[in-house]
Design a protein around this motif. Structure first.
Motif: not given
Length: 255
Positions: A29-40
């Motif tokens: 959801a965050l990636a779709q909204a334009g965030f760069r995601v650090a998956a911990g």
């Protein structure tokens, strides 16, 4: 530290427990909204990397985020600063539990109690402590945001075990304390799901799942994407909201 990649206007979100059913959906959801995601992740390196490769957009990464190891989290913060030069959102989704009947006091041994409290309470605090300096510098509209993934068990005191319920109540209290302490630069919100129909829950006895659904006025379990939508709303839309618990439970306490 200077970022190792070119400056990018896209905000950065760190999600702990990213390889779980809820965590993965939140990352999407965050990636779709334009965030760069650090998956911990704690130990599932391959799973986290596979998740990152499936996310829409670019600039994502998988990073070790063992929330009970504060020294490792300090290194994580350095890595985030080196890679991105910023951090705008932290989603504390890492958690642990084990089913122990509430009246089985001996079954809830000290080792399990310590593990649940260290992961579910100390872990989110340690993540905030590690990333607070970066979060305070965010230029995200409404300010940086910490979202703690709680549970309706904090309110109902019904869940996988007594200490799990207590840990989520403590997390909600932590949300309020940190919201006060970190304002106005950082907003802190709990998202509190009811029982979510993850793959793990789907593997359980159907009669039990049906019973749980019947206890909810809306007559069903929550879907993982509904929790992710609530997280995204808390970050993107509810800009004047902090220090509160957002239920996504189908009205479970009404029954």
């Amino acid at each position: 530290m200077m970022p190792t990649t070119a400056p990018d206007a896209h905000p950065v979100a760190v999600v702990t427990g990213a390889t779980g059913g809820l965590g993965a959906q939140i990352c999407h959801a965050l990636a779709q909204a334009g965030f760069r995601v650090a998956a911990g992740y704690r130990s599932s390196t391959g799973t986290a990397q596979a998740l990152v490769e499936q996310l829409p957009g670019t600039g994502h990464c998988a990073l070790a985020a063992p929330v009970t190891d504060s020294a490792a989290l300090a290194r994580l913060a350095d890595d985030i600063e080196s890679r991105y030069g910023r951090c705008d959102v932290l989603v504390n989704c890492a958690g642990t539990t084990r089913f122990v009947a509430h009246d089985d006091l001996d079954g809830l041994d000290d080792a399990l109690i310590d593990d649940v409290l260290a992961t579910n309470v100390r872990g989110p605090f340690a993540m905030v402590r590690a990333l607070a300096r970066l979060l305070k510098c965010s230029d995200l509209p409404g300010g940086a945001v910490v979202v703690n993934i709680s549970s309706i068990a904090a309110q109902t005191a019904m869940g996988s075990n007594v200490i799990y319920c207590a840990s989520k109540a403590a997390l909600d209290n932590l949300t309020k304390s940190l919201a006060r302490a970190l304002s106005p630069a950082i907003r802190v919100v709990s998202v509190s799901p009811g029982l979510v129909d993850t793959e793990f829950v789907k593997s359980m006895d159907q009669a039990w799942r049906d019973e749980q659904a019947s206890r909810t006025p809306l007559g069903r379990l929550a879907q993982p994407e509904e929790i992710a939508f609530a997280v995204l709303a808390a970050i993107r839309d509810l800009r004047f909201t902090t220090g509160c618990v957002l239920p996504v439970d189908g009205g479970r306490p009404l029954r």
